[in-house]
Design an enzyme around this catalytic site. Structure first.
Site: not given
Length: 635
Positions: A331, A635, A327-329
């Protein structure tokens, strides 16, 4: 009157017969005596060594002395794996006259339940080295020991041995990190050294028990004993003491490990915490756990089947083998990758209308906030978890450079030194897809990878390791579970440690860290409610991993989904920002957005480690989660 002729006795003839018979008898006796003396001479002189050895073996028996297995402690000296005295039933098949009859008698004496009889027979016939005892039953009761003692004369070759048995005081919480020992099976027997494992019935099966098996086990000894005709020991003639196994000190903190398990509160998930500067794994929890003590003595069929059929998969180590979309971890890592490759700068800005489109493609790849975030730069993209920025970033990078930069953080590979059974997970690439599916890589798949979805899979340990490397400003320290083996300290500089990640400008670290800090402290931060009242500077990033894909115009509604189809909640964090002492990854399956559930658990872990006098109350954390109305879909 007729004349009578009386036959007179012929003494000379009788004497002659007697002499012949006596001579024959003498010859027979002499021959027999000569034969006997010859045989005695042959046995006493020619075969002296052979029968002397056999006689000695009947009188003297060599018995193996198994070593004491090393103990396992946490970083503060708290005992995590100990040895408790117990009595085991063993059998030496070569000394048993009638195996079937003996087994039938044992089953009767021990009053074995019906379901255990088949396993009992299998153990008795398990392949074993000659004259080595085979383990039949562990941890005999006092009643069973008494019955065996009374009937000992009827059970040649059967012994009750006093031994130390492995015991885990915190079995359910530590099961996946420590692993467990179990009975040696036939396959393991083929590869084990017969001398070192003489008399040993147990071996490390999983976890550190398996990884450090050789050091924990030690070396077997032996003793010579004199026995009588019934095989009972009369005296000890000599002894070579066994070498005990080395004690193992782990990097785990028992209190932090138990806190992590309690925080998950029975939900499926994992929490991993690492000390960035040393690589020490402070906590590594997979929930739900299981009672590893059951496997030491041999778990019964019904219990094992129950664990296997449990939908929550308690035997599955999610921390090192669970595969989740990050997921957005990811980014912050993608932002650094784009900075290193020169495709963005800290000042790069986009206008987010709520979606991204590839050139000449009508499909819209949507931001989680459907109306968009407006003007977004790199720092704000992390704080608000803007998808559109990372669609664009991933498109500009391309899958080849993206794959190269992400593997530098440890994704798609095993990252720890002594974590047995760790999975590589998956960092997708153009070559991987061609080999796996015989298909080309499509641009839309790169966009999915850009927000941590699609083919990309990580383990909680990989995510925590990448976070620790990020907190170290790119300095790699290989995670490890053991800090000391005996009196020897295991160095932090381990072989095969990946190369450090270097930036052209050190200020780029501050840009990314600032965005992660605003996740918790900024007015737009996706986990701003978790950051309320923080007593230190903390960087974090929330993530939501889809369990199934939505159509282009569909919207996610957790209330309409079955619990196991809801999104996974993820969160990574490290603190304090200026001098990181702990890095954490949290994954809670089917818990929804990572900015709520997972973020609160990560905050509790950092509080517990950094604020020793203000350790969080688990009930308060759970109450906060239940009462929280923050429905931030970030997210």
């Amino acid at each position: 009157m007729p004349q009578r002729f009386d036959k007179l006795k012929n003494s000379e003839h009788e004497l002659r017969i007697f002499r012949v018979r006596a001579l024959l008898a003498l010859l027979v006796v002499t021959a027999m005596t000569a034969l006997l003396m010859g045989r005695l001479g042959y046995l006493q002189v020619v075969q002296h060594d052979l029968y002397s050895t056999r006689s000695e073996n009947n009188r003297v028996r060599v018995e193996p002395l198994p070593p004491t297995r090393g103990l396992i402690y946490d970083r503060n000296g708290v005992l995590l794996a100990e040895n408790r005295p117990t009595y085991n039933l063993t059998i030496v098949r070569e000394r048993v006259d009638n195996l079937d009859k003996t087994l039938a008698l044992l089953i009767e004496l021990l009053n074995l339940p019906e379901e255990d009889v088949e396993e009992f027979h299998l153990r008795s016939r398990q392949r074993q080295r000659p004259f080595q005892p085979a383990l039949l039953i562990s941890d005999l009761s006092e009643v069973q020991i008494a019955r065996l003692a009374v009937n000992r004369h009827r059970l040649p070759g059967v012994e009750v041995e006093a031994q130390l048995l492995r015991y885990y005081p915190h079995a359910e919480v530590m099961a996946h990190a420590l692993g467990y020992v179990g009975r040696i099976n036939e396959e393991e027997l083929k590869s084990l050294d017969s001398g070192s494992y003489a008399g040993t019935h147990f071996i490390g099966k999983t976890g550190v028990e398996k990884f450090y098996e050789h050091e924990l086990h030690g070396e077997a000894g032996l003793r010579k004993v004199e026995t009588n005709a019934r095989g009972r020991v009369l005296s000890e003639l000599g002894r070579t003491d066994p070498t005990p196994g080395k004690n193992l000190t782990l990097t785990l903190d028992k209190e932090l490990q138990m806190l992590a398990y309690d925080l998950l509160d029975g939900r499926r998930g994992s929490i991993v915490a690492i000390e960035p500067q040393s690589g020490d794994i402070l906590a590594m929890v997979s929930a739900p756990g299981f009672d590893s003590n059951q496997f030491v003595t041999g778990i019964d069929v019904a219990s094992y089947r129950g664990l296997q059929q449990d939908l929550d998969l308690p035997l599955f180590n999610r921390a090192i083998r669970g595969h989740y979309p990050p997921g957005s971890t990811i980014k912050p890592f993608l932002a650094l990758a784009a900075l290193r490759e020169g495709t963005v700068t800290p000042e790069t800005t986009i206008n987010d209308p709520g979606y991204f489109q590839l050139p000449n493609d009508s499909r819209r790849y949507r931001n989680w906030l459907r109306w968009g975030h407006g003007r977004v730069d790199l720092e704000r993209s992390i704080a608000v978890s803007n998808n559109t920025f990372y669609y664009s970033l991933a498109h500009d990078l391309g899958i080849d450079r993206l794959h190269k930069q992400m593997t530098a953080f440890g994704f798609g590979q095993r990252v720890a030194h002594d974590v047995q059974g760790e999975s590589d997970a998956l960092m997708p690439s153009r070559e991987w897809k061609r080999e796996r599916y015989n298909q080309p890589w499509y641009p839309g798949e790169t966009l999915s990878v850009g927000i941590g979805q699609g083919y990309w899979q990580v383990t909680p340990l990989q995510l925590a390791t990448a976070t620790a490397t990020l907190a170290n400003r790119g300095e790699w320290v290989t995670p490890r579970l053991a800090s000391k083996l005996g009196e020897k300290t295991i160095p932090t500089a381990l072989p095969d440690t990946p190369q450090d990640i270097e930036l052209t400008q050190e200020s780029w670290w501050e840009t990314v860290f600032s965005g992660m800090e605003k996740v918790l402290s900024g007015h737009e931060g996706t986990a701003r409610r978790t950051g309320v009242g923080l007593e230190y500077r903390m960087g974090g990033k929330s993530g939501t991993a889809q369990v199934f894909s939505l159509g282009q115009d569909q919207r996610y509604n957790a209330d309409e989904l079955k619990e196991r189809l809801r999104d996974h909640a993820l969160f990574i964090a490290f603190a304090p920002l200026e001098d990181p002492q702990i890095a954490v990854s949290v994954i809670v399956e089917n818990a929804g957005g990572g900015s709520t559930h997972a973020a609160h658990l990560a905050r509790a872990m950092t509080d517990a480690w950094l604020l020793e006098d203000e350790a969080p109350d688990v009930d308060d954390v759970h109450e906060t989660l239940e009462s929280s109305n923050a429905d931030i879909e970030g997210q």
